[in-house]
Scaffold this motif. Structure first.
Motif, PDB file in Angstrom:
ATOM      1  N   ALA A   9      -4.170   3.583  15.659  1.00  0.00           N
ATOM      2  CA  ALA A   9      -5.159   4.178  14.724  1.00  0.00           C
ATOM      3  C   ALA A   9      -4.893   2.464  13.453  1.00  0.00           C
ATOM      4  CB  ALA A   9      -3.161   4.029  13.608  1.00  0.00           C
ATOM      5  N   ARG A  10      -4.586   1.978  14.240  1.00  0.00           N
ATOM      6  CA  ARG A  10      -5.209  -0.001  14.166  1.00  0.00           C
ATOM      7  C   ARG A  10      -6.564  -0.122  14.523  1.00  0.00           C
ATOM      8  NH1 ARG A  10      -1.560  -3.654  16.488  1.00  0.00           N
ATOM      9  NH2 ARG A  10       0.423  -2.747  15.321  1.00  0.00           N
ATOM     10  N   VAL A  41      -7.968   7.349   8.950  1.00  0.00           N
ATOM     11  CA  VAL A  41      -8.679   6.207   8.496  1.00  0.00           C
ATOM     12  C   VAL A  41      -8.270   5.311   8.933  1.00  0.00           C
ATOM     13  CG1 VAL A  41     -10.364   6.847   6.750  1.00  0.00           C
ATOM     14  CG2 VAL A  41      -7.640   6.157   6.369  1.00  0.00           C
ATOM     15  N   MET A  78      -9.214   9.759  17.958  1.00  0.00           N
ATOM     16  CA  MET A  78      -8.635  10.635  16.237  1.00  0.00           C
ATOM     17  C   MET A  78      -7.723  11.658  17.557  1.00  0.00           C
ATOM     18  SD  MET A  78      -9.728  10.782  13.253  1.00  0.00           S
ATOM     19  CE  MET A  78     -11.490  11.879  13.095  1.00  0.00           C
ATOM     20  N   ASP A  79      -8.122  12.382  18.620  1.00  0.00           N
ATOM     21  CA  ASP A  79      -7.574  12.903  19.592  1.00  0.00           C
ATOM     22  C   ASP A  79      -7.845  12.672  21.147  1.00  0.00           C
ATOM     23  OD1 ASP A  79      -8.657  16.962  19.896  1.00  0.00           O
ATOM     24  OD2 ASP A  79      -6.575  15.554  20.177  1.00  0.00           O
ATOM     25  N   ARG A 134      -8.713   2.108  14.589  1.00  0.00           N
ATOM     26  CA  ARG A 134      -9.466   3.623  14.126  1.00  0.00           C
ATOM     27  C   ARG A 134      -9.824   2.074  12.512  1.00  0.00           C
ATOM     28  NH1 ARG A 134      -6.617   7.403  15.563  1.00  0.00           N
ATOM     29  NH2 ARG A 134      -5.100   7.553  13.837  1.00  0.00           N
ATOM     30  N   LEU A 135      -8.333   1.803  11.908  1.00  0.00           N
ATOM     31  CA  LEU A 135      -8.448   0.802  10.903  1.00  0.00           C
ATOM     32  C   LEU A 135      -9.811   0.292  10.337  1.00  0.00           C
ATOM     33  CD1 LEU A 135      -7.062   0.764   7.780  1.00  0.00           C
ATOM     34  CD2 LEU A 135      -5.297  -0.575   8.503  1.00  0.00           C
ATOM     35  N   TYR A 188     -14.204  13.365  17.929  1.00  0.00           N
ATOM     36  CA  TYR A 188     -12.497  12.992  17.860  1.00  0.00           C
ATOM     37  C   TYR A 188     -11.994  12.224  18.957  1.00  0.00           C
ATOM     38  CZ  TYR A 188     -13.729  16.090  13.528  1.00  0.00           C
ATOM     39  OH  TYR A 188     -14.241  15.743  12.258  1.00  0.00           O
ATOM     40  N   ARG A 239      -4.664  -2.171   2.889  1.00  0.00           N
ATOM     41  CA  ARG A 239      -4.029  -1.801   4.266  1.00  0.00           C
ATOM     42  C   ARG A 239      -4.447  -2.901   5.400  1.00  0.00           C
ATOM     43  NH1 ARG A 239       0.507  -0.999   5.489  1.00  0.00           N
ATOM     44  NH2 ARG A 239       0.871   0.105   7.942  1.00  0.00           N
ATOM     45  N   PHE A 297     -15.108   6.421   9.417  1.00  0.00           N
ATOM     46  CA  PHE A 297     -15.598   8.148   9.659  1.00  0.00           C
ATOM     47  C   PHE A 297     -16.163   8.862   8.077  1.00  0.00           C
ATOM     48  CE2 PHE A 297     -13.450   8.342  13.641  1.00  0.00           C
ATOM     49  CZ  PHE A 297     -12.584   7.181  13.678  1.00  0.00           C
ATOM     50  N   ASP A 299      -0.056   5.035  19.800  1.00  0.00           N
ATOM     51  CA  ASP A 299      -0.818   5.812  18.185  1.00  0.00           C
ATOM     52  C   ASP A 299      -1.201   5.120  16.806  1.00  0.00           C
ATOM     53  OD1 ASP A 299       1.421   9.048  18.574  1.00  0.00           O
ATOM     54  OD2 ASP A 299      -1.057   8.720  19.516  1.00  0.00           O
ATOM     55  N   LYS A 300      -0.052   4.210  17.561  1.00  0.00           N
ATOM     56  CA  LYS A 300       0.119   2.619  16.333  1.00  0.00           C
ATOM     57  C   LYS A 300      -0.995   2.031  16.515  1.00  0.00           C
ATOM     58  CE  LYS A 300       3.681   0.478  13.881  1.00  0.00           C
ATOM     59  NZ  LYS A 300       4.824  -0.231  14.184  1.00  0.00           N
ATOM     60  N   PRO A 331      -8.467   1.343   3.155  1.00  0.00           N
ATOM     61  CA  PRO A 331      -8.569   0.999   4.648  1.00  0.00           C
ATOM     62  C   PRO A 331      -8.682  -0.759   4.553  1.00  0.00           C
ATOM     63  CG  PRO A 331     -10.313   2.380   4.112  1.00  0.00           C
ATOM     64  CD  PRO A 331     -10.086   2.742   2.754  1.00  0.00           C
ATOM     65  N   THR A 339       0.818  -2.024  -0.260  1.00  0.00           N
ATOM     66  CA  THR A 339      -0.176   0.170   0.284  1.00  0.00           C
ATOM     67  C   THR A 339       0.947   1.256   0.223  1.00  0.00           C
ATOM     68  OG1 THR A 339      -0.896  -1.223   1.370  1.00  0.00           O
ATOM     69  CG2 THR A 339      -2.302   0.768   0.977  1.00  0.00           C
TER      70      THR A 339
END
Lengths: 786, 256
Positions: free
Chosen positions: B81-82, A691, B57-58, B84-85, B52, B113, B90, B77-78, B110, A401
Motif C-alpha cells: 500500500a505504501r 491509491v 494490487m493483486d 502504491r501511495l 494489477y 496521506r 493509477f 499488504d501494508k 494521496p 486524514t
C-alpha cells in the motif's frame, strides 16, 4: 423462477439477511409478549373479578362501627356478606424455623374460612372452600423473602396464645393486594379463629376490623349511608382495580420498553430494506429493459422480504412464549387468568409485525415504478444533479486524514447517520432513564412525598407505636419515650412522628374524603409547597392538587370538616405533592392536634441524631435501637425508602435488563449498518486501497464514523435525559399519588461514564470487528465493480 | 536505461468452483524509465490482470516482480500500500473518485496521506491546483464529482495519479469511457506526462491510443505473443496515421 432467485439472493447476502431476520425476530418477540401481557392484565382483571365474585361495593370499618346496619337496611342492597378480621400489628409475633419473621412491615389480618365473603383461589387456581384446623393459607406478602414450603410450621405467639399453624400455600384474593408493602391476609379454620379472638391482645383496642361485600345497583345510596362516618372506607369494584396498578405499571413499563425496541428495529429495517433495494437497481433496470412489468419486479422483492419476515415472525412468536411467561409470572401469581386468549394474541401481534414490514417493503419498491430502465441501470440516478455543499476541505483541515474522511462521511450523509444517531440515542435513553428511575425511587427526596421530614433513622414497627391508633394524643408519649431511650443509650437525638386521619371535607358544594397529616416533634423541615406556602397556624391547611380539584378549592378558599367532634374551618394556604391518601391529602401545621380522633395512618417515628453522625455511626445506632426495642423494623433512611416505595428492586432488575438489551441491539445495529456500508462503498474501498490506503486506515475510518455517531448520541441523550426523566417520573408518580415538580435523581458516574462507555464501546468494537470484512476487498476489485 | 518494473515468470491463476483458470502464463516483462508501454489484446487475454499484478494490487500465483529495485512479491499488504501511495499512480477506466470529497480533495488525498513531500496541507493544495491548471480543469476545484464531465473527471484522475510524483503510472483503459474529443484530450495529457519523463503502462483496446505509445505488448490467452517497439511519439514531427497503419498491420498479423 421466484424460488430460484430467492434461494440465490438469500445465499449471496447471507449476513445481511441473517441480521434482517434477527431484527424481525426481536420486533415480533417483543410485540407478541408485550401485547399479550397488557391484554392479559387489563382484560384479565375483569375476568378475575367475575370469577372471584367481587361485589359492587366494599366497605371497610372497625369492628365496633355500626354503619353495617344502615347499609343492610337499604332497599337497593341485594346482599351483604361480612368478613371479620383479627389484626396482628407486628411480624415478630410469628416464628418460622425458630426465627421471628421480619419480612413484612404492615399488620397481618386473620380471616375465618367460614366467613369468606368472596371466592379465594389457591396457586393452582382452585377455589378454597375450607381450611383444616391447624392449617393456614396466606397472601404472598406474608411469605415474601421467606424460604418456606408447604407443610412448614409457623408459630403465632400473641398475648397468652401460642398457635402453631401449618402452611398450605398462598392464596389469591381479588381485593387483597400482593405488593410487598401491603398487609398480609391469613385464612385459618373457624375454630382457630375463635380461639384467637378470645385472646386479650385482640380485645385491648380496635385491633379488629370488618369488611362488608355489598351487592347493589345503587352505589350512591351506599355512599350516602356511610357519608360523614370518617372511619368507614368505601370502594367500588372499579376503584378496587387500582390494586393491580403495580402489575399494570410493570406491564406498561415493559410495553414502553418493547415499543422503543420495536421502533428501533423498524427504523433499522426500513433503512435496510430501502438501502438494499437501492443496491439492486441495476438488476431492476435490466429486468425492465427486457420487458418484465413493474408488478412482477416488485413481487420478486416483496416475496423475498415476506419470506424473511414470516420466518422471523414465526421464530419471534415462539421466542415470545417463554418471555411472555416470564413477564406474566408475577401477574399470574396474583390473578386467575384465562389461558386460552394468550396464544391468539401473540399470533395476531406477530402477524401485525409481518404486515408492517410488508408495508415498508411495498413503500420502498414504489420507486421501481417511477424509474425508467436506464435510470434504474444508472442505480437510481435520473441524470439530474443536485449541488451538494461540502462543509469540510482536506486542504484546510487540521484533522488527520482518517479522521477527516470519517467526519466528512458523517457530514455528507446526514440522513443516514442521523437515523443511526437517533437509534443510538434511544438505546442510551433506555439505559439512563431506568438508571434515573431506580436511583430516584431510592433517593431521600421521595420521603417528603410521604410526609416524612429529613432524618437519619426510622422506626417502622406498628406495635411500637400502636397506641397512636387508639389515642390521637399518644404521639407525645411515643416521641418522649424514644428520645429518652436514645439519650440513655448514648445516641442523643430528636424525634418526630408523622401520622394522619381521614376526614370528609367540604368546600362550597363539593366534598371529598382526604387524608389529613401532621408531623409532630422537633424538626426544621417544613412541607414544601409547589404553590403558596405551608400552613403556619392551626386554621391553615395545604392541599394536594387532586384534593383542590375535587373540592374546587384554590389558595385562599376555606374548607370545612369535623375533627374531634368539632366543626373546623381552614384556609387553604398552599398546594403540595403527596402520595398519601392516593394523592388526596391535606397537611396541617405542626401545632395542630387531632384530639381523640382515631389515627388511621402513620409513617412511624423519625430519628434525627445530634451532631451529624457519619454513615457508620448511623448504621451502628440503627442496630442498637433494633436490639433495644426488640424489633427488626428499624431502618436507615435508604432502607426506609426501599420499604416504602417497594419498586426500586424491580427497577434495578429492569435497569440491568435494559443494559443487556441495549448492548445486544446496538451491536446488531452496528453490524447490520457497517455491513451495509461496506457493501455500498465497495468501489470506494477498492479505490482507496488502489491509491495506497492500508486496510488499517480504512477500517479506522469506518470505526471512527460509528464512534462519532455514538458520541453524538451520548451528548443528545444527556441533554434530553433530565427533562424526559422528570416528565416520565412525574407521570408514573401521578398514578400513585399527586406528585408534580419531582426532580429525578441521578448517579453522575453512571450517566456520564458507565452508560456512554457501554454504548460507545459496543459501537466501536462492533464496527471494528465488522469492518475487518473489508480485508476481503482487493484493490483490483475496482475493475470488477460495476 | 534504468529499469522501473520487471516481471519474470509471472503467473496468475483464478480458482472458481474448483475450476482453475490460468489468466497469466509465464510472462516476462521489463519497463524502462521514461517509456510509455501499451498492453493490447482481445477480451479476456489478461491485460487488466497483468496491470494489477505488476502494480501489486493483486497477488500473483507465481513469478517475481521487481519495482524500483524492490521485490514486491516479498512485501506485505501494508508495504505494498505504501509503495502504491508513494511510487505509483493509477488511472482507471471508470474514473473512480470519492463521492464525499470535492475534485481537489480527491486529487490531494494521496499526497496528504503520504507525507512524502514533507509539506503543509496548504502547500499540497497549491500543488494540486497547479496540476489542475496544467490539465485545464482548475475551474472545477470546489466542484462535487457529479458536477463535472467525464473528460474533466478523467483529467482529475490523472492529476491524482501524479500528485505524489510517482515512478510509474498505470492506466487501465483510460479513454474507455470517454467520447472521441475527450479521449484525445486525455491521451494528449498522458503523452505530455511521458514527455516530461513519467513512465506509463497503459492497457487499451484502441490502436489509436496504442499508436502513441513507445512500445506495444500484445497478449493472447495470458501470454505475450508479440512486442513492437514504436519509438517515442512526437506529434510535431510525425504523423499519427502512419504509426496507426504500421501498428494495425502488425496487430493483424497476430490475429487482431
Amino acid at each position: 423462477m421466484f424460488w430460484r432467485i430467492l434461494k440465490k439472493d438469500l445465499k449471496r447476502k447471507k449476513t445481511m439477511n441473517i441480521i434482517l431476520l434477527l431484527f424481525v425476530i426481536i420486533c415480533s418477540m417483543f410485540a407478541s409478549a408485550s401485547v399479550n401481557n397488557i391484554m392479559a392484565v387489563t382484560g384479565g382483571i375483569d375476568h378475575y373479578f367475575d370469577i372471584a365474585e367481587v361485589p359492587d361495593v366494599t366497605v371497610s370499618m372497625s369492628e365496633d362501627c355500626e354503619a353495617d346496619k344502615a347499609i343492610s337496611e337499604l332497599p337497593s342492597v341485594k346482599s351483604v356478606k361480612t368478613e371479620h378480621y383479627l389484626t396482628v400489628m407486628s411480624s415478630k409475633h410469628f416464628t418460622h424455623n425458630g426465627k421471628k419473621l421480619d419480612n413484612f412491615i404492615n399488620p397481618a389480618n386473620f380471616l375465618s374460612a367460614d366467613e369468606m365473603g368472596m371466592k379465594y383461589f389457591d396457586m393452582d387456581n382452585k377455589v378454597i372452600s375450607s381450611v383444616d384446623k391447624g392449617d393456614f393459607y396466606c397472601t404472598s406478602p406474608f411469605v415474601q423473602k421467606m424460604d418456606i414450603s408447604e407443610g412448614d410450621e409457623v408459630v403465632l405467639e400473641i398475648g397468652d396464645t401460642t398457635m402453631p399453624l401449618t402452611y398450605k400455600g398462598c392464596f389469591k384474593g381479588a381485593l387483597f393486594s400482593n405488593d410487598e408493602m401491603s398487609s398480609p391476609y391469613i385464612i385459618i379454620n373457624n375454630e382457630d379463629y375463635r380461639t384467637l379472638a378470645k385472646d386479650k391482645y385482640f380485645n385491648a383496642g380496635s385491633l379488629s376490623t370488618k369488611r362488608l361485600y355489598v351487592r347493589t345497583d345503587d352505589v350512591g345510596a351506599v355512599r350516602d349511608a356511610v357519608k360523614g362516618d370518617d372511619n368507614v372506607y368505601l370502594s367500588t369494584r372499579d376503584e378496587e382495580k387500582g390494586e393491580y396498578l403495580y402489575d399494570m405499571l410493570t406491564a406498561y413499563i415493559m410495553l414502553v420498553i418493547s415499543i422503543v425496541l420495536m421502533l428501533t428495529a423498524f427504523v433499522v429495517l426500513r433503512f435496510t430494506i430501502g438501502f438494499t433495494l437501492s443496491e439492486e437497481f441495476r438488476e431492476i433496470g435490466v429486468m425492465k429493459a427486457v420487458g418484465i412489468d413493474n408488478g412482477s419486479i416488485r413481487r420478486l422483492y416483496i416475496v423475498k422480504y415476506l419470506a424473511i419476515s414470516v420466518a422471523g415472525a414465526v421464530i419471534g412468536y415462539i421466542c415470545s412464549l417463554p418471555l411472555s411467561s416470564a413477564m406474566m409470572k408475577t401477574v399470574s401469581e396474583h390473578m386467575v387468568l384465562e389461558a386460552e386468549k394468550q396464544g391468539m394474541l401473540g399470533v395476531i401481534s406477530s402477524s401485525a409485525v409481518v404486515v408492517i414490514i410488508m408495508l415498508f417493503c411495498y413503500g420502498c419498491t414504489r420507486k421501481v415504478k417511477k424509474l425508467s430502465p436506464i435510470d434504474a441501470v444508472r442505480s437510481g440516478q435520473s441524470g439530474e444533479r443536485a449541488r451538494k455543499k461540502n462543509f469540510m476541505h482536506l486542504g484546510s483541515s487540521k484533522l488527520p486524514t482518517t479522521g477527516f474522511l470519517s467526519c466528512n462521511d458523517v457530514m455528507s450523509a446526514p440522513k443516514r447517520f442521523g437515523i443511526i444517531t437517533a437509534v443510538f440515542t434511544l438505546c442510551m435513553l433506555l439505559m439512563t432513564l431506568m438508571s434515573n428511575f431506580a436511583v430516584t425511587l431510592k433517593s431521600e427526596n421521595m420521603l417528603k412525598f410521604f410526609g416524612v421530614p429529613t432524618c437519619e433513622a426510622h422506626i417502622g414497627d406498628m406495635e411500637y407505636m400502636q397506641d397512636i391508633f387508639t389515642d390521637g394524643t399518644a404521639y407525645q408519649e411515643i416521641i418522649d419515650k424514644t428520645e429518652k431511650m436514645l439519650a440513655e443509650n448514648d445516641m442523643p437525638g430528636s424525634c418526630t412522628m408523622s401520622f394522619g386521619a381521614n376526614y370528609e371535607t367540604f368546600c362550597k358544594d363539593k366534598s371529598a374524603k382526604l387524608t389529613y397529616t401532621v408531623t409532630k416533634g422537633k424538626t426544621d423541615d417544613e412541607i414544601k409547597c409547589d404553590k403558596g406556602r405551608a400552613p403556619e397556624n392551626g386554621d391553615e391547611i395545604a392541599l394536594t392538587g387532586y384534593a383542590m380539584k375535587e373540592l374546587d378549592a384554590d389558595i385562599g378558599d376555606k374548607i370545612k370538616t369535623v375533627i374531634d367532634g368539632e366543626e373546623r374551618e381552614f384556609t387553604v394556604t398552599g398546594k403540595f405533592s403527596s402520595f398519601q391518601g392516593g394523592g388526596y391529602a391535606a397537611s396541617l401545621c405542626r401545632d395542630f392536634d387531632f384530639g381523640n380522633d382515631k389515627i388511621t395512618t402513620t409513617m412511624g417515628v423519625q430519628i434525627h441524631f445530634d451532631g451529624d453522625p457519619d454513615k457508620k455511626t448511623i448504621d451502628d445506632n440503627v442496630s442498637k435501637i433494633s436490639r433495644i426495642i426488640e424489633s427488626d423494623k428499624v431502618y436507615t433512611t435508604s432502607e426506609m425508602i426501599k420499604q416504602v416505595t417497594g419498586m426500586s428492586d424491580t427497577l434495578d432488575t429492569i435497569k440491568k435488563m435494559m443494559m443487556i438489551l441495549t448492548v445486544i441491539v446496538t451491536a446488531l445495529i452496528v453490524i447490520l449498518m457497517e455491513r451495509s456500508f461496506i457493501s455500498k462503498e465497495k468501489s470506494e474501498i477498492a479505490l482507496m486501497k488502489a491509491v495506497g490506503m492500508s486496510n488499517g486506515n480504512i477500517i479506522a475510518q469506518h470505526t471512527i464514523r460509528f464512534a462519532i455517531v455514538s458520541v453524538l448520541a451520548c451528548i443528545v441523550s444527556t441533554i434530553i435525559l433530565m427533562p424526559v426523566s422528570n416528565l416520565v417520573m412525574n407521570w408514573i408518580c401521578s398514578m400513585i399519588g399527586d406528585v408534580s415538580g419531582l426532580k429525578c435523581a441521578f448517579v453522575p458516574v453512571e450517566i456520564f461514564a458507565v452508560c456512554p462507555a457501554i454504548l460507545i464501546g459496543v459501537a466501536v468494537i462492533g464496527s471494528f470487528l465488522t469492518a475487518l470484512y473489508m480485508k476481503t476487498i482487493k484493490a483490483s476489485d475496482t475493475a470488477s465493480i460495476e | 536505461m534504468n529499469t522501473v518494473l520487471q516481471a519474470k515468470g509471472l503467473c496468475k491463476t483464478y480458482t472458481v468452483n474448483k475450476h482453475k483458470n490460468d489468466v497469466l502464463k509465464n510472462i516476462d516483462l521489463t519497463v524502462y524509465e521514461g517509456e510509455m508501454v501499451a498492453v493490447m489484446g482481445p477480451s479476456g487475454s489478461g491485460k487488466s490482470t497483468l496491470l494489477y499484478c505488476v502494480s501489486g494490487m493483486d497477488k500473483v500465483t507465481a513469478g517475481e516482480i521487481t519495482f524500483g529495485g524492490k521485490d514486491t512479491s516479498k512485501l506485505g499488504d501494508k508495504e505494498l500500500a505504501r509503495l502504491r501511495l508513494n511510487e505509483m499512480g493509477f488511472i482507471f477506466q471508470r474514473m473512480y473518485m470519492m463521492k464525499n470529497l470535492t475534485v481537489l480533495d480527491n486529487i490531494i488525498l494521496p499526497a496528504v496521506r503520504s507525507k512524502k513531500n514533507h509539506e503543509s496541507r496548504r502547500k499540497t493544495e497549491e500543488r494540486g491546483k497547479a496540476l489542475m491548471k496544467r490539465l485545464g480543469i482548475d475551474d472545477v476545484c470546489e466542484n462535487d464529482i457529479n458536477e463535472v464531465s467525464g473528460g474533466q473527471l478523467q483529467r482529475a484522475c490523472i492529476c491524482r495519479s501524479m500528485i505524489n510524483s510517482p515512478k510509474m503510472i498505470f492506466a487501465d483503459e483510460p479513454t474507455g469511457a470517454l467520447n472521441g474529443s475527450s479521449s484525445d484530450e486525455v491521451m494528449d495529457e498522458l503523452l505530455s506526462l511521458n514527455r516530461d519523463g513519467t513512465t506509463l503502462m497503459c492497457v487499451t483496446h484502441d490502436p489509436k491510443v496504442a499508436a502513441k505509445c513507445s512500445r506495444v505488448l500484445y497478449l493472447v490467452d495470458g501470454g505475450v505473443v508479440g512486442e513492437k517497439k514504436m519509438g517515442h511519439f512526437d506529434p510535431n514531427e510525425m504523423s499519427i496515421r502512419d504509426r496507426e497503419k504500421e501498428l494495425n498491420s502488425w496487430l493483424m498479423e497476430r490475429g487482431w
